[in-house]
Design a protein around this motif. Sequence first.
Motif, short mmCIF file in Angstrom:
data_model
loop_
_atom_site.label_atom_id
_atom_site.label_comp_id
_atom_site.label_asym_id
_atom_site.label_seq_id
_atom_site.Cartn_x
_atom_site.Cartn_y
_atom_site.Cartn_z
N GLY A 18 0.75 -1.33 -0.03
CA GLY A 18 -0.08 0.07 -0.07
C GLY A 18 0.87 1.39 -0.07
N GLY A 21 -0.51 4.38 -1.57
CA GLY A 21 -1.48 4.97 -0.68
C GLY A 21 -1.24 6.30 0.00
N GLU A 24 -1.97 9.19 -1.88
CA GLU A 24 -3.36 9.31 -2.18
C GLU A 24 -3.79 9.91 -0.61
OE1 GLU A 24 -5.35 5.62 -3.42
OE2 GLU A 24 -7.05 6.41 -3.08
N ILE A 25 -3.28 9.63 0.46
CA ILE A 25 -3.66 10.32 1.69
C ILE A 25 -3.24 11.97 1.55
CG2 ILE A 25 -3.04 10.42 4.06
CD1 ILE A 25 -2.77 7.40 3.79
N TYR A 28 -5.57 13.76 -0.60
CA TYR A 28 -6.90 14.01 0.13
C TYR A 28 -6.83 14.93 1.17
CZ TYR A 28 -10.50 12.81 3.58
OH TYR A 28 -11.40 12.75 3.99
N ARG A 31 -6.80 18.28 -0.45
CA ARG A 31 -7.98 18.54 -1.52
C ARG A 31 -9.21 19.21 -0.36
NH1 ARG A 31 -8.67 13.89 -3.84
NH2 ARG A 31 -10.27 13.14 -2.25
N PRO A 198 -0.35 1.98 4.35
CA PRO A 198 0.49 2.82 4.42
C PRO A 198 0.60 3.48 5.48
CG PRO A 198 -1.25 3.70 3.13
CD PRO A 198 -1.78 2.30 3.54
N ALA A 201 -1.43 6.30 6.82
CA ALA A 201 -3.20 5.80 7.21
C ALA A 201 -3.48 6.18 8.51
CB ALA A 201 -3.42 4.50 6.56
N PHE A 232 -12.15 8.54 12.33
CA PHE A 232 -11.77 7.28 11.66
C PHE A 232 -10.26 6.91 11.84
CE2 PHE A 232 -15.63 7.21 8.38
CZ PHE A 232 -16.36 7.13 9.40
N GLU A 233 -9.50 8.14 11.56
CA GLU A 233 -8.01 7.64 11.86
C GLU A 233 -7.50 7.43 13.28
OE1 GLU A 233 -9.42 9.66 9.81
OE2 GLU A 233 -8.24 10.08 7.87
N TRP B 376 -5.38 -0.97 0.24
CA TRP B 376 -5.04 0.28 -0.34
C TRP B 376 -4.81 0.09 -1.95
CZ3 TRP B 376 -5.17 5.36 1.33
CH2 TRP B 376 -5.47 5.29 2.89
N ASP B 377 -4.84 -1.12 -2.55
CA ASP B 377 -4.80 -1.29 -4.22
C ASP B 377 -6.25 -1.34 -4.79
OD1 ASP B 377 -2.04 -1.39 -3.64
OD2 ASP B 377 -1.98 -3.52 -3.63
N ALA B 400 -12.61 1.71 6.58
CA ALA B 400 -13.23 3.15 6.67
C ALA B 400 -12.42 4.31 6.21
CB ALA B 400 -13.92 3.50 8.00
N VAL B 401 -11.36 4.23 6.81
CA VAL B 401 -10.07 5.35 6.26
C VAL B 401 -9.86 5.11 4.89
CG1 VAL B 401 -7.80 6.09 6.49
CG2 VAL B 401 -9.11 5.55 8.58
N ARG B 402 -9.74 3.90 4.51
CA ARG B 402 -9.34 3.64 2.99
C ARG B 402 -10.52 4.40 2.03
NH1 ARG B 402 -7.87 4.44 -1.07
NH2 ARG B 402 -7.64 3.13 -2.78
N LYS B 404 -12.80 6.58 2.66
CA LYS B 404 -12.83 7.95 2.97
C LYS B 404 -11.56 8.61 1.82
CE LYS B 404 -11.28 10.35 6.41
NZ LYS B 404 -11.11 11.22 7.59
N THR B 405 -10.54 8.29 2.00
CA THR B 405 -9.61 8.76 1.46
C THR B 405 -9.62 8.68 -0.15
OG1 THR B 405 -8.02 8.14 3.14
CG2 THR B 405 -7.04 8.80 1.19
N ALA B 406 -10.45 7.75 -0.40
CA ALA B 406 -10.62 7.60 -2.04
C ALA B 406 -11.64 8.49 -2.41
CB ALA B 406 -11.23 6.17 -2.31
N GLY B 407 -12.25 9.26 -1.55
CA GLY B 407 -13.07 10.39 -1.98
C GLY B 407 -14.47 10.23 -1.73
N ALA B 410 -17.44 10.93 3.97
CA ALA B 410 -16.99 10.24 5.12
C ALA B 410 -18.41 10.24 6.10
CB ALA B 410 -16.20 11.23 6.19
#
Lengths: 248, 460
Positions: A18, A21, A24-25, A28, A31, A198, A201, A232-233, B376-377, B400-402, B404-407, B410
């Motif tokens: 990952g 990722g 991506e984080i 995010y 953004r 990752p 996360a 969540f984190e 994450w893949d 849930a984090v995964r 959410k992070t994908a857009g 939440a």
Amino acid sequence: MKTLKILHMYSELLDLYGDNGNMEIIEYRCRMRGITCEIDGYTVGSDIPDFSSYDLVYIGGGADLELNTISADLLRCRDGLKKAYDEGVFLFLVCGGYQLMGKYYRDAGGKEITGLGLFNYYTSAAENRKKQCIGDIVVRTEITGKPVDVVGFESHGGQTMGVKAPFGKVLCGNGNVFQGGAEGYSEKNVIATYLHGPCLAKAPEISDYIISYCVNRGAEAPAELAPLDDTFEHECRKVMLNKLLNKK
Amino acid sequence: MWYHICDTKKTKVKYVKRLLIIIGKIIVKLLRLMKRNAGNLPGIVLWHLSGHKAVSMFKVECPIIAVTGTNGKTSVTSCIAKLFEDSGKKIIINKEGNNLDTGICSLLLRHCDMKGRVKADYLILETDESYVPVVYSQLKLDTLVVLNFFRDQLDRNGAMETLIQKVNGFCKTFDGNLILNGDDPNTARLGRANPKNKNVKYFHAKPYAYATETAFEASEGRFCPFCGEELKYEYYQYSHIGKFRCAKCGFGDYEPYITAENIDLSKPVFTADGNEYSPVINSIYNVYNMTAVAAAAKLYNINQKVTDKVISEYAVNNGRMEKFMLGDCDTTLNLAKNPVGANVTLRVMNEMGGEKELLFVLNDNPADGVDVSWIWDINFSAFENVTRVVTSGARAYDIAVRIKTAGYPAEKIIVCPDLEKSVETLAETSGKKFVIANYTAVQPTREALNRYIEKKGGKA
């Protein structure tokens, strides 16, 4: 607000557990705050970019095969990367990326891959297979000025020695060497770590440290980042810390 | 150990083998008396006693067909077995998924006579990828079916390349039938392992409605394993599966043994070798599995009526595209033990029209591979018409984090680590439901769904 410019090197080759990722984080979290993020790719044989024009350079991890594939190419980038680092570009390096910024990586067969030598540490594969460092890991780092527990997954045979300033203290797992106490390497503009997962996360503080460093580069009055809802984190980290630290 | 001590005189070896068989059979009997599952333990004991050659003491006189690959082994193995069974043959199959040498040893112990002879018409064995060389250096293999190679439980198997190398090493000296997924470069490359083998057969599928020109998910094997050139794809079906070719060395040029075409998953229907099939399961993934089954049927001259029936009726009640009625909500449960499985499931979900809700159950037990970074893949940014997501399992927050992070918003994600509660939460609203569960989560999830149905109504 300024645009965050990121160079993600070898994303298609160095993406263990990952690692991609992490970008991506970062993207995010930018953004969500209205910070524009531009991520460029770089791979074997690409034209050498102007590393100094980026705010963040990221390299993930890979197996021996992938490290062999990219090592010669990475050496071509040495001068550019060194200059960028000297000028304060943030280097975020995971596993293989971490190892190759040191002096060398000696694999299990004794073969040496020359590192970029940006830092003084060096890595040798464990002679004993039992010394493979595989499993969940918790590292307490103070890079942000406050203690932050970072939970990740480590999987490396390489034992990294000669680290002067580790990223953090190992609370569970191995770290730089088998059953070691210290993990990774860090400076104010460098995070080098073995943590996959990752690793960002469940560590929003570290993501924000990197973002904040990058957006405030050269600024006289550093701007605060707008807070985000990280429930969540935080819960996610809590579950893992309970599981990993309370079992002993 | 005893096996080592004795000298190599044939008679002695024979007696040692017989002794091992007797010991093994006694263990099987004892476990049965204790009402314990004899799926693996007898094999582990014999593995130790025989100097790690757990299946070497058996004499198998019938053809053996082995099925291996990351995804779809269980489905394809049971379908091939059904082909022979419905043709009136006596078959032996490792149904419980005991697919290592020790599991196969335990299976053979239950079916052999006191001399270690295994009597059947065919042995159909699901075999773990890394155990193919181990088992079939000891038993003669007639046909090897290789479905695909994806990232799966990396920390157990080592990098995927190591795994492919193991199977490739076996193929170098194998001259039996090799049925390969011709649309997976990781699998198709095995066809070149032994240039003298004239029995290499590739199965292939023409693009389906959702095939894409560019890769949809993080994919493996983008480079030619022979010359290192980047592979060019005419189309991708899912992950790195599709029509590929190396422009430099021509890897990917082959004459397919069987081709699936006219694939329409809305019915679902496809044809192969001119025969039309209407499978129960409507995923591209299943089309590939069933094409592998059709290839085996063709190779062994199975009556077409039998093949039709097997392919068209195949459905499983083990959490693989399993249907439930949760109250009056259409619910589909699918196992996803790796990103590819999860991505395919998301595709099936997207391809289903209208709004739907998703429950994702994620565990991190040893059999799941402990680390959950594979989530994450998964390409969650491709969500279509997903109105709510519930997450559950030991790693409910990770997923849930995964997501959410994908857009995904939440506020539309509800985390319920408790499985029972997650099913109740899912069922609170009307509309279609989709449930994804990873390896050790899938059975508990089935049970939780069934318990809900028993209590609150619906249909299992």
